[in-house]
Motif scaffolding. Sequence first.
Motif, PDB file in Angstrom:
ATOM      1  N   GLN A  11      26.841  32.857  78.777  1.00  0.00           N
ATOM      2  CA  GLN A  11      26.694  32.714  77.338  1.00  0.00           C
ATOM      3  C   GLN A  11      25.274  32.261  76.999  1.00  0.00           C
ATOM      4  OE1 GLN A  11      29.632  34.436  76.769  1.00  0.00           O
ATOM      5  NE2 GLN A  11      29.610  33.243  74.887  1.00  0.00           N
ATOM      6  N   LEU A  51      27.963  27.093  80.050  1.00  0.00           N
ATOM      7  CA  LEU A  51      27.523  28.268  79.302  1.00  0.00           C
ATOM      8  C   LEU A  51      26.513  29.089  80.092  1.00  0.00           C
ATOM      9  CD1 LEU A  51      27.214  26.610  75.776  1.00  0.00           C
ATOM     10  CD2 LEU A  51      28.845  28.392  76.431  1.00  0.00           C
ATOM     11  N   LEU A  92      21.854  24.845  72.640  1.00  0.00           N
ATOM     12  CA  LEU A  92      23.218  25.371  72.580  1.00  0.00           C
ATOM     13  C   LEU A  92      23.407  26.458  71.525  1.00  0.00           C
ATOM     14  CD1 LEU A  92      25.210  22.041  73.026  1.00  0.00           C
ATOM     15  CD2 LEU A  92      24.687  23.751  74.759  1.00  0.00           C
ATOM     16  N   LEU A  93      22.592  26.471  70.484  1.00  0.00           N
ATOM     17  CA  LEU A  93      22.767  27.468  69.422  1.00  0.00           C
ATOM     18  C   LEU A  93      22.690  28.914  69.920  1.00  0.00           C
ATOM     19  CD1 LEU A  93      21.020  26.236  66.141  1.00  0.00           C
ATOM     20  CD2 LEU A  93      23.432  26.778  66.518  1.00  0.00           C
ATOM     21  N   SER A 102      23.961  30.263  72.299  1.00  0.00           N
ATOM     22  CA  SER A 102      25.219  30.692  72.926  1.00  0.00           C
ATOM     23  C   SER A 102      26.259  31.099  71.894  1.00  0.00           C
ATOM     24  CB  SER A 102      25.791  29.558  73.787  1.00  0.00           C
ATOM     25  OG  SER A 102      26.248  28.496  72.964  1.00  0.00           O
ATOM     26  N   VAL A 103      25.967  30.884  70.611  1.00  0.00           N
ATOM     27  CA  VAL A 103      26.944  31.147  69.558  1.00  0.00           C
ATOM     28  C   VAL A 103      26.986  32.637  69.236  1.00  0.00           C
ATOM     29  CG1 VAL A 103      27.567  30.673  67.167  1.00  0.00           C
ATOM     30  CG2 VAL A 103      26.613  28.854  68.588  1.00  0.00           C
ATOM     31  N   ARG A 104      28.187  33.198  69.158  1.00  0.00           N
ATOM     32  CA  ARG A 104      28.354  34.582  68.747  1.00  0.00           C
ATOM     33  C   ARG A 104      28.646  34.623  67.250  1.00  0.00           C
ATOM     34  NH1 ARG A 104      29.686  39.540  70.715  1.00  0.00           N
ATOM     35  NH2 ARG A 104      29.872  38.807  72.864  1.00  0.00           N
ATOM     36  N   THR A 105      27.822  35.350  66.525  1.00  0.00           N
ATOM     37  CA  THR A 105      28.044  35.542  65.098  1.00  0.00           C
ATOM     38  C   THR A 105      28.088  37.041  64.814  1.00  0.00           C
ATOM     39  OG1 THR A 105      25.683  35.545  64.560  1.00  0.00           O
ATOM     40  CG2 THR A 105      26.807  33.408  64.578  1.00  0.00           C
ATOM     41  N   SER A 131      28.506  21.262  78.795  1.00  0.00           N
ATOM     42  CA  SER A 131      28.658  22.536  78.094  1.00  0.00           C
ATOM     43  C   SER A 131      27.508  23.476  78.432  1.00  0.00           C
ATOM     44  CB  SER A 131      28.701  22.299  76.581  1.00  0.00           C
ATOM     45  OG  SER A 131      29.798  21.511  76.226  1.00  0.00           O
ATOM     46  N   PRO A 162      25.390  36.248  72.170  1.00  0.00           N
ATOM     47  CA  PRO A 162      24.931  35.116  72.975  1.00  0.00           C
ATOM     48  C   PRO A 162      23.772  35.478  73.895  1.00  0.00           C
ATOM     49  CG  PRO A 162      27.308  35.109  72.871  1.00  0.00           C
ATOM     50  CD  PRO A 162      26.857  36.371  72.199  1.00  0.00           C
ATOM     51  N   HIS A 217      24.679  38.364  65.911  1.00  0.00           N
ATOM     52  CA  HIS A 217      24.010  37.716  67.041  1.00  0.00           C
ATOM     53  C   HIS A 217      24.894  37.712  68.263  1.00  0.00           C
ATOM     54  CE1 HIS A 217      22.945  34.134  69.547  1.00  0.00           C
ATOM     55  NE2 HIS A 217      21.758  34.686  69.411  1.00  0.00           N
TER      56      HIS A 217
END
Length: 257
Positions: free
Chosen positions: A71, A66, A207-208, A210-213, A62, A218, A216
């Motif tokens: 990402q 990414l 990995l965090l 790369s998270v879209r919130t 992953s 990536p 936030h």
Amino acid sequence: MVLAMLIAMLVTWVKEGRPHYPSMDDGQTIAYISDVGAQHLKPLFVAGSVVTVVFLDLAFLSERWLRHSNQLASNKGRLDKACAILSIFFAIAGAAGLILLAVFDTLRHPNMHDGFIALFIAGYVISAILVCIEYLRIGIFYRREHRILLISFFIKLAFVIIELALAIGFGVCIGSKKASKQNPGAVLEWTISFVFTGYVLSFVVDLLPSVRTRNHVPQGEKYLMDQGGREEGVSIEEPLTQDSMGPTTGFYRGQRV
């Protein structure tokens, strides 16, 4: 999973009265993980090992994807890309070693078991060294934008140094035929496994980003935007308000509605 498995095996051995298993040497009072895993908890040992390494290797894959898809902060040279690919290869080798050492237990297949222990430790240590090289290179390149890369590098470097020191001590103990060396060897094996648990959890740090919130973007996308390379369909979502207490009624994107 690996932490739950280790705790379950250790607690079970203690609750059973610290028995002396058939695979243990005379005078040995502390069971190796392999000794516990060769008894009635073998199904747990095998299942826990398989689940752990499968998902860990998926984390490696992953992370590579990414970075390739922006990402995460992308690799910047052939060396760090080569290190990333080779780290996956050695992680798979280490995974095979852990699964096989659980299947070929120390009671019924002692020689094969010891060989697979060496494969497991060597595979993941070499993989971690390659990951360190990769993270050092990209961490230097993105040192202003993404300090988390250098933090992750130091976490993994600490793992490499600690595991190498423990592995050398463990190898000396299991290579010795003296009964006095077996208890320290068992303690070192348990310690190596718990340190490995920390290494597994360190990939959360990788990995965090790369998270879209909601607030936030990536890591890789944000870097492209900062460089003026905004892609179509990519946007930065702003907070509803700058108020540190959270969204305020009647405001949208910092302006009163």
